[in-house]
Design a protein around this motif. Structure first.
Motif, PDB file in Angstrom:
ATOM      1  N   SER A  43       7.444 -37.214  16.881  1.00 21.35           N
ATOM      2  CA  SER A  43       7.858 -35.932  16.319  1.00 21.35           C
ATOM      3  C   SER A  43       9.051 -36.101  15.367  1.00 21.35           C
ATOM      4  N   ILE A  44       9.861 -37.152  15.555  1.00 20.74           N
ATOM      5  CA  ILE A  44      10.976 -37.399  14.635  1.00 20.74           C
ATOM      6  C   ILE A  44      10.435 -37.679  13.240  1.00 20.74           C
ATOM      7  N   GLY A  45       9.452 -38.585  13.144  1.00 20.88           N
ATOM      8  CA  GLY A  45       8.830 -38.876  11.860  1.00 20.88           C
ATOM      9  C   GLY A  45       8.144 -37.659  11.266  1.00 20.88           C
ATOM     10  N   PHE A  46       7.597 -36.809  12.128  1.00 18.62           N
ATOM     11  CA  PHE A  46       6.951 -35.559  11.695  1.00 18.62           C
ATOM     12  C   PHE A  46       7.932 -34.711  10.887  1.00 18.62           C
ATOM     13  N   PHE A  47       9.132 -34.523  11.432  1.00 16.17           N
ATOM     14  CA  PHE A  47      10.109 -33.671  10.755  1.00 16.17           C
ATOM     15  C   PHE A  47      10.778 -34.381   9.576  1.00 16.17           C
ATOM     16  N   VAL A  48      10.924 -35.695   9.659  1.00 14.92           N
ATOM     17  CA  VAL A  48      11.438 -36.443   8.508  1.00 14.92           C
ATOM     18  C   VAL A  48      10.469 -36.308   7.321  1.00 14.92           C
ATOM     19  N   ALA A  49       9.158 -36.320   7.613  1.00 16.89           N
ATOM     20  CA  ALA A  49       8.163 -36.165   6.549  1.00 16.89           C
ATOM     21  C   ALA A  49       8.285 -34.788   5.891  1.00 16.89           C
ATOM     22  N   ILE A  50       8.498 -33.761   6.688  1.00 18.15           N
ATOM     23  CA  ILE A  50       8.662 -32.416   6.116  1.00 18.15           C
ATOM     24  C   ILE A  50       9.906 -32.370   5.238  1.00 18.15           C
ATOM     25  N   ASP A  51      10.982 -33.006   5.705  1.00 14.60           N
ATOM     26  CA  ASP A  51      12.208 -33.061   4.893  1.00 14.60           C
ATOM     27  C   ASP A  51      11.937 -33.758   3.560  1.00 14.60           C
ATOM     28  N   ALA A  52      11.207 -34.876   3.603  1.00 13.26           N
ATOM     29  CA  ALA A  52      10.919 -35.629   2.374  1.00 13.26           C
ATOM     30  C   ALA A  52      10.059 -34.806   1.420  1.00 13.26           C
ATOM     31  N   LEU A  53       9.090 -34.081   1.964  1.00 10.47           N
ATOM     32  CA  LEU A  53       8.232 -33.246   1.128  1.00 10.47           C
ATOM     33  C   LEU A  53       9.039 -32.113   0.490  1.00 10.47           C
ATOM     34  N   ALA A  54       9.904 -31.486   1.288  1.00 12.83           N
ATOM     35  CA  ALA A  54      10.733 -30.402   0.752  1.00 12.83           C
ATOM     36  C   ALA A  54      11.604 -30.898  -0.392  1.00 12.83           C
ATOM     37  N   GLU A  55      12.151 -32.103  -0.237  1.00 15.33           N
ATOM     38  CA  GLU A  55      12.992 -32.670  -1.292  1.00 15.33           C
ATOM     39  C   GLU A  55      12.199 -32.865  -2.574  1.00 15.33           C
ATOM     40  N   ARG A  56      10.946 -33.340  -2.451  1.00 11.21           N
ATOM     41  CA  ARG A  56      10.119 -33.538  -3.644  1.00 11.21           C
ATOM     42  C   ARG A  56       9.779 -32.210  -4.320  1.00 11.21           C
ATOM     43  N   LEU A  57       9.694 -31.144  -3.529  1.00 12.05           N
ATOM     44  CA  LEU A  57       9.376 -29.832  -4.082  1.00 12.05           C
ATOM     45  C   LEU A  57      10.621 -29.103  -4.576  1.00 12.05           C
ATOM     46  N   GLY A  58      11.793 -29.691  -4.333  1.00 10.67           N
ATOM     47  CA  GLY A  58      13.027 -29.045  -4.747  1.00 10.67           C
ATOM     48  C   GLY A  58      13.400 -27.862  -3.882  1.00 10.67           C
ATOM     49  N   LEU A  59      12.991 -27.914  -2.596  1.00  9.19           N
ATOM     50  CA  LEU A  59      13.272 -26.832  -1.660  1.00  9.19           C
ATOM     51  C   LEU A  59      14.022 -27.372  -0.457  1.00  9.19           C
ATOM     52  N   SER A  60      14.698 -26.486   0.255  1.00 11.25           N
ATOM     53  CA  SER A  60      15.206 -26.864   1.565  1.00 11.25           C
ATOM     54  C   SER A  60      14.050 -26.859   2.546  1.00 11.25           C
ATOM     55  N   THR A  61      14.204 -27.559   3.676  1.00 13.99           N
ATOM     56  CA  THR A  61      13.143 -27.581   4.683  1.00 13.99           C
ATOM     57  C   THR A  61      12.858 -26.182   5.198  1.00 13.99           C
ATOM     58  N   ASP A  62      13.892 -25.413   5.451  1.00 16.95           N
ATOM     59  CA  ASP A  62      13.695 -24.048   5.948  1.00 16.95           C
ATOM     60  C   ASP A  62      12.928 -23.207   4.934  1.00 16.95           C
ATOM     61  N   ALA A  63      13.270 -23.348   3.661  1.00 10.62           N
ATOM     62  CA  ALA A  63      12.585 -22.561   2.634  1.00 10.62           C
ATOM     63  C   ALA A  63      11.116 -22.964   2.519  1.00 10.62           C
ATOM     64  N   LEU A  64      10.840 -24.269   2.614  1.00 12.96           N
ATOM     65  CA  LEU A  64       9.449 -24.727   2.541  1.00 12.96           C
ATOM     66  C   LEU A  64       8.628 -24.174   3.695  1.00 12.96           C
ATOM     67  N   LEU A  65       9.147 -24.284   4.917  1.00 12.55           N
ATOM     68  CA  LEU A  65       8.387 -23.813   6.070  1.00 12.55           C
ATOM     69  C   LEU A  65       8.244 -22.296   6.068  1.00 12.55           C
ATOM     70  N   ALA A  66       9.250 -21.601   5.584  1.00 11.22           N
ATOM     71  CA  ALA A  66       9.139 -20.146   5.489  1.00 11.22           C
ATOM     72  C   ALA A  66       8.052 -19.746   4.490  1.00 11.22           C
ATOM     73  N   ALA A  67       7.772 -20.637   3.517  1.00 11.90           N
ATOM     74  CA  ALA A  67       6.755 -20.356   2.503  1.00 11.90           C
ATOM     75  C   ALA A  67       5.407 -20.976   2.846  1.00 11.90           C
ATOM     76  N   THR A  68       5.254 -21.459   4.077  1.00  5.84           N
ATOM     77  CA  THR A  68       4.027 -22.150   4.487  1.00  5.84           C
ATOM     78  C   THR A  68       3.097 -21.190   5.233  1.00  5.84           C
ATOM     79  N   ASP A  69       1.879 -21.049   4.732  1.00  6.40           N
ATOM     80  CA  ASP A  69       0.890 -20.182   5.376  1.00  6.40           C
ATOM     81  C   ASP A  69       0.121 -20.893   6.475  1.00  6.40           C
ATOM     82  N   ARG A  70      -0.043 -22.216   6.329  1.00  7.05           N
ATOM     83  CA  ARG A  70      -0.763 -22.960   7.368  1.00  7.05           C
ATOM     84  C   ARG A  70      -0.230 -24.386   7.409  1.00  7.05           C
ATOM     85  N   LEU A  71      -0.034 -24.898   8.602  1.00  5.65           N
ATOM     86  CA  LEU A  71       0.398 -26.274   8.807  1.00  5.65           C
ATOM     87  C   LEU A  71      -0.553 -26.896   9.821  1.00  5.65           C
TER      88      LEU A  71
END
Length: 699
Positions: A43-71
């Protein structure tokens, strides 16, 4: 980029890397990331991956997940627990006289799942160690017959005594599997109630809820493994759900399942065994989608990661399925896509056997310590080290340049093995690749030829971090003439992309024993009940008009043991429709086993019906794309076919490059992998964002 954008995200945790892909719902653009897996706590790698994706999108992790319709999460957590045998301490409750089912197995239990060389060496064969020791198997007096009638009532006093014995032994989960519970589950349900009375917090599961196979052994084995991974999967699912909710996700997490598609967290808690192999299965589903868009119906998928190669067959746009699966040499009543894996990945360790011969895998360096070139403590040579030594992988541009590899450590690891073999370092590295490539080609041929298919009639879809690297060699050895690296920059995280675009899907089956021709209304009634169950599983806001229904029948010749799956276009409404089903069975049987193999005069029997209920989601359209410029360079690469190192062109592409064929030897560097075009092969960027390789030895 605006905060109004919405996303669908897929996450696939592999043995070496955790992959993530986001599909922007407004225009279906795809963004990806790849980070090392954290084996001690995935699960640590799971959340690190989300952080890395958010960085590539230019978003914070919270902002990315708040804008996510399905995971959608494809997890190997349960798979790894079964393979490494670090699951729960399980107790098994069985019908009196049937406690040894998982030990007896079947007649081929000694050789089931073994490679040919082990099978031929009879003294080295033996049954695998059961997941439940004999002292944790208890029998209870009861008996239900094959019609579902109670022959002997459940002895509740004896059952309480036996269950209390298991609790006193410190079991962490209890599996209940009684004879013919699929016909009448009343005794299994009562036993679960007794367990809940005696130990309310204990994980418990019943066979009739896990599998509907009429075989007692595979049904019991599926229930045992479900209990084996149950407690740890409950904790894992809770950690994922609570973690993403705390970071801003407002929608429920979905999980990829082995039958294809996504299911809810509640479904995973009820039957966590459904997550076995769920990550690789998502890549197969994505390949079927792309093949459909390109009008290519016959595909073989090759997903090579850091630990395994996973191979599946898609025929007529439909992935092959199976209702009985082999896992760690045990047979399970578990409907899933027909996918097989071997320990052949970038982290597979090369070693010298007692005879002085070179071997590769199945042991893997994983992500920790990883290949020697990672510089994280690994000292044994791996396939990735060999690729670095040969010049195939650029140490300075691994994972988009985010991870630097140490060529010196790779060379030192290969040199130590070369000294044992009496070979030069380049010959040793080439030998490592040759062995792993041939092992992978053998699996491709087993998955195709042994199922009645000619691999020359299929295209190979190669993805994962290592698939494009080794596809040219494995396809050549398997006799395949065409390779597709799908959607270029997405190919290295193709299974995560498949999870992000996975349909919500539920599979229900019912065992039957109906001689054909059966009454059309009877068949239609059974199918309607299965469809109703599947529709009830869907979210409350699902659009009924969007739901897709796929129906199948398992059929066999009378008095035979093995059955085959036959697709049904629709519920039968007449005698003519039933006759069409029978004729289709004959065709499927002869395709698998050869013309004349069937015995039509013996009659046909339906052994089970199945219904898959799908709720489709939006996927990127596969249309013509704009080509992008590429940069060109070269470096020295050792080619086994040429017997030495030559200065080899290297094309770096961040998207589809110019049109026209490019002759090998050639390397095409993508952000997270490299496509190897071997001597005698050619490659071309197609009009839809894929890279297509043509082999010179194509038939």
């Amino acid at each position: 980029m605006t905060t109004a954008e919405r996303y669908g995200i897929g996450i696939d945790i592999g043995g070496t890397f955790t992959d993530i892909a986001a599909v922007r719902l407004s225009d279906l653009a795809v963004t990806i990331a790849k980070v090392p897996t954290t084996p001690a706590n995935p699960s640590i790698g799971f959340f690190v991956a989300i952080d890395a994706l958010a960085e590539r999108l230019g978003l914070s992790t919270d902002a990315l997940l708040a804008a996510t319709d399905r995971l959608v999460h494809g997890t190997t957590h349960g798979t790894n627990a079964v393979v490494a045998r670090h699951g729960a301490k399980v107790g098994l409750v069985a019908t009196a006289g049937h406690g040894d089912t998982i030990s007896i197995m079947k007649g081929g239990g000694r050789t089931s799942g073994l490679p040919p060389d082990r099978i031929l060496h009879v003294p080295s064969t033996g049954k695998p160690e059961p997941y439940v020791p004999k002292q944790l198997i208890v029998e209870v007096p009861e008996r239900i017959d094959s019609d579902g009638d109670i022959v002997a009532p459940l002895d509740e006093a004896r059952a309480r005594e036996r269950i209390r014995h298991l609790i006193d032994q410190g079991v962490e989960a209890i599996a209940i599997s009684l004879l013919w519970s699929i016909r009448n589950p009343v005794h299994e349900r009562r036993l679960r109630e007794i367990v809940a009375e005696l130990a309310p917090s204990l994980y418990v599961c019943c066979a009739h809820e896990i599998g509907v196979s009429t075989g007692e052994y595979p049904r019991t084995m599926a229930t045992v493994l479900n209990a084996y991974v149950g407690p740890l999967m409950l904790d894992y699912v809770r950690a994922i759900e609570e973690g993403v909710a705390a970071r801003g996700l407002t929608r429920p997490v979905l999980f990829a399942q082995c039958a294809g598609g996504a299911i809810s967290g509640d479904e995973v808690r009820a039957a966590p065994i459904r997550t076995l192999q769920s990550g690789p299965v998502s890549g197969v589903i994505a390949s079927a989608f792309l093949g459909r868009a390109l009008g290519e119906g016959n595909l073989i998928t090759a997903d090579m990661g850091g630990t395994t190669l996973d191979v599946a067959v898609i025929r007529g746009h439909q992935p092959m399925t199976r209702h009985l699966s082999k896992f760690e040499r045990f047979e399970l009543a578990l409907p899933m896509l027909d996918l097989e894996s071997i320990g052949a990945g970038g982290g597979s360790i090369a070693w010298c056997d007692d005879t002085g011969g070179l071997q590769v895998g199945p042991r893997s360096a994983g992500s920790v310590p990883g290949p020697a070139c990672y510089g994280a403590g690994g000292v044994e040579p791996t396939v990735t080290d060999a690729d670095v030594v040969l010049g195939i992988i650029d140490p300075d541009k691994f994972l988009h340049g985010a991870m630097r590899l140490d060529r010196g450590l790779a060379e030192a690891a290969v040199d130590r093995l070369a000294a044992k073999l009496g070979l030069g370092p380049m010959e040793t590295a080439a030998g490592i690749n040759r062995i792993v490539d041939n092992r992978m080609a053998d699996l491709i041929q087993r998955m195709s030829v042994m199922r009645g298919f000619d691999p020359r009639d299929f295209a190979l879809y190669a993805f994962g971090g290592g698939g494009p690297v080794h596809a040219g060699a494995m396809a050549r050895e398997a006799g395949i003439g065409r390779i597709v690296v799908p959607l270029l920059n997405v190919s290295s995280v193709w299974s995560a992309f498949g999870a992000a675009t996975a349909d919500i899907s539920y599979v229900h089956q019912e065992p039957l024993l109906l001689p054909m021709p059966a009454d059309a209304a009877t068949l239609a009634e059974h199918l309607a009940k299965l469809e109703a169950r599947g529709r009830a599983d869907l979210p409350d806001d699902a659009d009924p008009a969007a739901v897709q229904i796929f129906r199948t029948a398992r059929m066999r010749y009378a008095m035979q043991v093995h059955d085959v799956e036959v697709p049904l276009d629709a519920p039968p409404a007449s005698e003519e429709d039933v006759a069409v089903i029978i004729e289709r069975f004959h065709q499927v049987y002869e395709r698998l086993f050869g013309a004349g193999a069937g015995y039509r005069e013996g009659g046909v029997v339906v052994t089970a019906l199945g219904v898959r209920v799908n709720l489709p989601v939006a996927r990127p359209e596969v249309g013509r794309i704009e080509r992008a410029p590429v940069s060109r360079g070269s470096r020295s690469v050792y080619w086994d076919e040429l017997g030495g190192a030559v200065d080899t062109p290297v094309i770096t592409a961040n998207g589809p490059g110019p049109a026209g064929a490019m002759a090998g030897p050639l390397l095409i560097a993508l952000p997270d992998t490299v496509v190897v075009v071997r001597p005698g092969q050619s490659a071309a960027f197609d009009d839809f964002g894929n890279l297509v390789l043509t082999l010179g030895n194509a038939a």
